[in-house]
Design a protein around this motif. Structure first.
Motif, PDB file in Angstrom:
ATOM      1  N   PRO A 125      -1.022  -5.345 -31.501  1.00 18.20           N
ATOM      2  CA  PRO A 125      -1.385  -6.670 -30.979  1.00 18.20           C
ATOM      3  C   PRO A 125      -0.354  -7.196 -29.976  1.00 18.20           C
TER       4      PRO A 125
ATOM      5  N   LYS B 125      -7.654  -0.549 -33.055  1.00 25.62           N
ATOM      6  CA  LYS B 125      -6.580   0.398 -33.429  1.00 25.62           C
ATOM      7  C   LYS B 125      -5.468   0.452 -32.380  1.00 25.62           C
TER       8      LYS B 125
ATOM      9  N   ALA C 174      -4.989 -10.550 -33.376  1.00 26.44           N
ATOM     10  CA  ALA C 174      -4.644  -9.664 -34.486  1.00 26.44           C
ATOM     11  C   ALA C 174      -5.874  -8.940 -35.013  1.00 26.44           C
ATOM     12  N   ARG C 175      -6.981  -9.673 -35.150  1.00 28.19           N
ATOM     13  CA  ARG C 175      -8.221  -9.051 -35.646  1.00 28.19           C
ATOM     14  C   ARG C 175      -8.768  -8.048 -34.637  1.00 28.19           C
TER      15      ARG C 175
ATOM     16  N   LYS D 241       5.364  -9.718 -35.993  1.00 27.45           N
ATOM     17  CA  LYS D 241       4.165 -10.385 -36.493  1.00 27.45           C
ATOM     18  C   LYS D 241       3.833 -11.596 -35.630  1.00 27.45           C
TER      19      LYS D 241
ATOM     20  N   PHE E 142      -6.628  -4.903 -34.549  1.00 29.07           N
ATOM     21  CA  PHE E 142      -6.859  -4.086 -35.746  1.00 29.07           C
ATOM     22  C   PHE E 142      -8.122  -3.250 -35.582  1.00 29.07           C
ATOM     23  N   LEU E 143      -9.185  -3.869 -35.099  1.00 33.87           N
ATOM     24  CA  LEU E 143     -10.449  -3.151 -34.925  1.00 33.87           C
ATOM     25  C   LEU E 143     -10.353  -2.108 -33.814  1.00 33.87           C
TER      26      LEU E 143
END
Length: 256
Positions: free
Chosen positions: A251, A248, A241-242, A198, A245-246
């Motif tokens: 990160p 796919k 991170a964002r 993370k 995520f978008l």
């Protein structure tokens, strides 16, 4: 040089801390100082994002070494002993990185205190825990028991020295799971690697939040957490991170 009673191995962002003072990993002052130094180092090291604490052999920690009691006739000796005793658990609790306890056997007294200072707890099938100070004419550790047990269980264990098995801990929702001896480290290390994957700053703030909300009213605690969220939202890692995520993809965090 002092004998090393604490081993630290680092891989994949995880620090594996092993208590290693044979035969039962009993805590003397030197071992306590090494535990404090180890977790202070983990807090500072950028290559460690999560830690696992376990014991060598088939004992997690049998508690304080009764042969290393302070000398009441030496001025300041009890104060020195009590200070390092407090700070042993505090170094784990206040470590900026999450710490997972892999309780691989008996965890008694101060040994149970070490486990209680960790963030997440797992135990092997042969693990037992207790606070047996009453059996040697002492009393201490109720504050540690309070973080794990309800009022009645705390007092029963504290007044009698009675032990609980790993299965009883699971029944009381004190630990995450009971696993075989051979699976304990693989299971806890896998979780540690997941946490280590993370965003580093988010994990540090999450640990700080978890510690603070334990001692704050809910209203104040949530406001406290919201301030962390605002600060984190402005970091490069949050943007990464964002975006990941978008898109796919996994990160790539830089810790800033």
């Amino acid at each position: 040089m002092s004998e090393q009673f604490v081993r630290l191995e680092v891989s994949d962002g995880v620090g594996l801390v092993t208590l290693d003072r044979k035969p039962v990993n009993a805590l003397n002052r030197e071992m306590r100082r090494q535990i404090v130094a180890t977790f202070d180092a983990i807090a500072d090291r950028e290559d460690i994002r999560c830690a696992v604490l376990t014991g060598s052999g088939n004992v997690f920690c049998a508690g304080a070494d009764l042969k290393d009691r302070p000398d009441s006739t030496t001025p300041g000796d009890f104060l020195d002993h009590n200070r390092i005793t407090r700070e042993t658990g505090n170094a784990i609790r206040e470590c900026s990185k999450p710490v997972i306890a892999a309780i691989n056997g008996v965890a008694l007294g101060a040994g149970l205190g070490l486990a209680a200072a960790c963030d997440i707890l797992y135990a092997s099938e042969n693990a037992t825990v207790g606070m047996p100070e009453i059996n040697v004419g002492l009393a201490g550790g109720a504050s540690m028991l309070k973080t794990l047990f309800g009022r009645s269980t705390l007092r029963r264990m504290f007044f009698t020295g009675q032990r609980l098995t790993a299965q009883e801990l699971l029944k009381r929702n004190v630990i995450e799971d009971v696993v075989s001896e051979k699976d304990l480290l693989p299971v806890t290390m896998a979780l540690a690697r997941e946490i280590a994957s993370k965003a580093p700053l988010a994990t540090i703030y999450a640990k700080r939040s978890a510690n603070m909300v334990d001692v704050m009213p809910q209203r104040d605690a949530y406001r406290f957490e919201q301030e962390f969220t605002v600060a984190l939202s402005k970091t490069e890692d949050a943007r990464e991170a964002r975006t990941a995520f978008l898109e796919k993809r996994a990160p790539v965090f830089k810790g800033r």
